[in-house]
Design an enzyme around this catalytic site. Structure first.
Site, short mmCIF file in Angstrom:
data_model
loop_
_atom_site.label_atom_id
_atom_site.label_comp_id
_atom_site.label_asym_id
_atom_site.label_seq_id
_atom_site.Cartn_x
_atom_site.Cartn_y
_atom_site.Cartn_z
N HIS A 82 0.87 -1.18 0.00
CA HIS A 82 0.00 0.00 0.00
C HIS A 82 0.91 1.23 0.00
O HIS A 82 1.98 1.20 0.59
CB HIS A 82 -0.83 -0.06 1.28
CG HIS A 82 -1.94 0.93 1.37
ND1 HIS A 82 -1.72 2.26 1.64
CD2 HIS A 82 -3.28 0.78 1.26
CE1 HIS A 82 -2.89 2.88 1.70
NE2 HIS A 82 -3.85 2.01 1.45
N ASP B 41 2.94 -4.30 8.33
CA ASP B 41 1.71 -3.54 8.14
C ASP B 41 0.55 -4.53 8.22
O ASP B 41 0.32 -5.31 7.30
CB ASP B 41 1.78 -2.85 6.77
CG ASP B 41 0.46 -2.22 6.35
OD1 ASP B 41 -0.54 -2.37 7.09
OD2 ASP B 41 0.44 -1.59 5.28
N GLN C 61 -4.43 -4.93 6.73
CA GLN C 61 -5.33 -5.77 5.95
C GLN C 61 -5.47 -7.19 6.53
O GLN C 61 -6.41 -7.89 6.22
CB GLN C 61 -4.81 -5.85 4.50
CG GLN C 61 -5.84 -6.22 3.47
CD GLN C 61 -7.03 -5.27 3.45
OE1 GLN C 61 -8.16 -5.71 3.56
NE2 GLN C 61 -6.77 -3.98 3.32
N LYS D 290 -10.70 -0.99 9.92
CA LYS D 290 -10.78 -2.21 9.11
C LYS D 290 -11.23 -3.41 9.94
O LYS D 290 -11.43 -4.50 9.44
CB LYS D 290 -9.44 -2.48 8.44
CG LYS D 290 -9.11 -1.35 7.45
CD LYS D 290 -8.12 -1.71 6.40
CE LYS D 290 -8.02 -0.55 5.42
NZ LYS D 290 -6.76 -0.53 4.71
N CYS E 269 -4.56 2.19 -3.96
CA CYS E 269 -3.38 2.74 -3.26
C CYS E 269 -2.19 1.82 -3.40
O CYS E 269 -1.37 1.72 -2.48
CB CYS E 269 -3.65 3.01 -1.79
SG CYS E 269 -4.90 4.24 -1.49
C1 LIG Z 1 -5.84 0.32 4.59
C2 LIG Z 1 -4.42 0.00 4.49
C3 LIG Z 1 -3.43 0.92 4.88
C4 LIG Z 1 -3.74 2.32 5.31
O1 LIG Z 1 -4.54 2.37 6.43
P1 LIG Z 1 -5.15 3.77 6.91
O2 LIG Z 1 -6.20 3.37 7.88
O3 LIG Z 1 -5.70 4.45 5.69
O4 LIG Z 1 -4.04 4.55 7.53
C5 LIG Z 1 -2.12 0.50 4.81
N1 LIG Z 1 -1.78 -0.72 4.40
C6 LIG Z 1 -2.69 -1.63 4.03
C7 LIG Z 1 -2.25 -2.99 3.59
C8 LIG Z 1 -4.04 -1.30 4.05
O5 LIG Z 1 -4.95 -2.20 3.68
#
Ligand SMILES: *Cc1c(COP(=O)(O)O)cnc(C)c1O
Length: 404
Positions: A121, A198, A201, A224, A362
């Site tokens: 992302h 990260d 997701q 999320k 993104c």
């Molecule tokens: C949604 C997402 C982000 C960004 O999250 P935010 O809540 O917009 O800060 C970063 N990495 C992954 C893999 C995502 O799915």
């Protein structure tokens, strides 16, 4: 076994009609819907205990502080952090990554190497590029194959004594791939590099244990995970959080302030300057409770059944190609149909009540890899049904007929 019919009653938004059709919400990878208990949690906070935290001696402030700190303990338990103060509340994944990327400025030298994957992302790319610009460090990329899987041999070749940091998403939001993060972390540690995962997701689908992973930093967003927007976490090992300088100066993050010198507060307050999203943090804790009550294993099992069913069904559509076909994936299907632009498909199926994401998600480097402008992405949650997959299928057939 989850009782989906019963679960859907918990989500008031799902009762809605969109363009005169029952809402079929399949954009869960962008944000999840919120159960009534989470909405109530926000309303209850503002109707009964609203006060600023960590500051007042008065009763309301203490109640608000207790609720806020209870949420931290819920998150600690959920991710199995050793200490509650290793959980820092932030505005979300993006904010959490920026805290770490900014903090590393003084810890890097020209020629140091950072490793990222080809399926990130933008929020796990851009803050690190900015870090490289500030420090002269170099960004290396783990390539992937056409199934959307990282080439782990190539990763091994990129690692060296120069590697200082590796940052990879646990699950790709654009492809659904579940990456082998334990192996990524262990290999990085063998050369002395730190790892940030990260988890934005993966969090709605997989319960991660930060101690078992031995990960240095783990970041996620509440929205999320059935929680509110504008809240997230930065988990960091205590030693790392002590090593990093604070990201923002302000109230709450200091021990002592004079005009000559300021000393910083202990963890977690060092990274929590200013009044936080108190209601959001408390509701985040409620969301975590809600999901744990359903059970992450139950969620994963059901979502995988949905994924298998939807994959089979969509592949019956002639000309439909799925991007991201890893054996290990979450309930995300990214696809295109013939040469039809994803945006046109999204617009038509929205008229039929089906909400999907279209575009680059993104993650432009992934689209460049496949040489496509974007995809249509249907992402499923535990509150979605097999009937909704059928609605999606019929809507796509309709869109295809209209557009080709
Ligand atoms: C949604 C997402 C982000 C960004 O999250 P935010 O809540 O917009 O800060 C970063 N990495 C992954 C893999 C995502 O799915």
């Amino acid at each position: 076994m989850l009782d989906i019919k019963k679960i859907r009653v918990d989500f008031p938004i799902l009762k809605q009609q969109i363009n005169g059709k029952p809402l079929v919400y399949l954009d869960n990878a962008a944000t999840s819907q919120k159960p009534q208990v989470v909405i109530d949690s926000i309303v209850n906070y503002y109707t009964t205990i609203n006060a600023n935290i960590h500051r007042g001696v008065h009763t309301l402030s203490q109640k608000a502080t207790d609720a806020f700190e209870q949420a931290r303990e819920k998150l600690q338990k959920h991710f199995n952090a050793k200490k509650s103060y290793e959980i820092i509340f932030t505005a979300g994944t993006t904010h959490s990554i920026n805290i770490v990327a900014t903090g590393f400025t003084s810890l890097l030298q020209k020629g140091d190497e950072l490793i990222v994957s080809a399926m990130e992302h933008h929020s796990n790319i851009v803050p690190w590029q900015m870090l490289c610009e500030r420090t002269g460090a170099v960004l290396k990329i783990i390539p992937m194959n056409s199934a959307g899987e990282l080439l782990m041999n190539e990763y091994g070749k990129l690692l060296s004594k120069k590697t200082k940091l590796v940052f990879v998403n646990h699950v790709s939001n654009a492809l659904g791939t579940i990456n082998p993060i334990k192996e990524i972390i262990d290999k990085a540690h063998q050369v002395g590099a730190a790892v940030l995962i990260d988890g934005a997701q993966s969090c709605p689908h997989i319960k991660s244990d930060v101690q078992a992973l031995d990960v240095d930093f783990y970041v996620a967003s509440a929205h999320k995970l059935c929680g509110p927007t504008g809240v997230g976490i930065l988990y960091g090992k205590e030693a790392w959080l002590n090593k990093l300088p604070p990201y923002q100066g302000g109230g709450e993050m200091i021990k002592e302030v004079t005009f000559e010198k300021t000393t910083y507060a202990d963890l977690p307050h060092k990274f929590e300057a200013g009044t936080p999203n108190i209601a959001g943090v408390i509701a985040f804790g409620t969301a975590i409770d809600y999901l744990n009550n359903l059970g992450f294993d139950n969620i994963a099992t059901y979502e995988n059944e949905l994924l298998q069913y939807a994959t089979k069904k969509l592949l019956q559509i002639e000309g439909l190609k799925i991007y991201g076909t890893s054996k290990h994936k979450t309930s995300v299907i990214s696809f295109n149909i013939d040469k039809i632009h994803p945006y046109d498909i999204g617009t038509i199926i929205d008229k039929l009540g089906v909400e999907v994401r279209t575009g680059h998600h993104c993650a432009q480097p992934i689209m460049d890899f496949y040489k496509i402008p974007g995809t249509v992405r249907a992402s499923f949650s535990f509150y979605n049904t097999f009937e909704e997959v059928d609605v999606l299928y019929n809507a796509l057939i309709r869109a295809k007929t209209m557009l080709s």
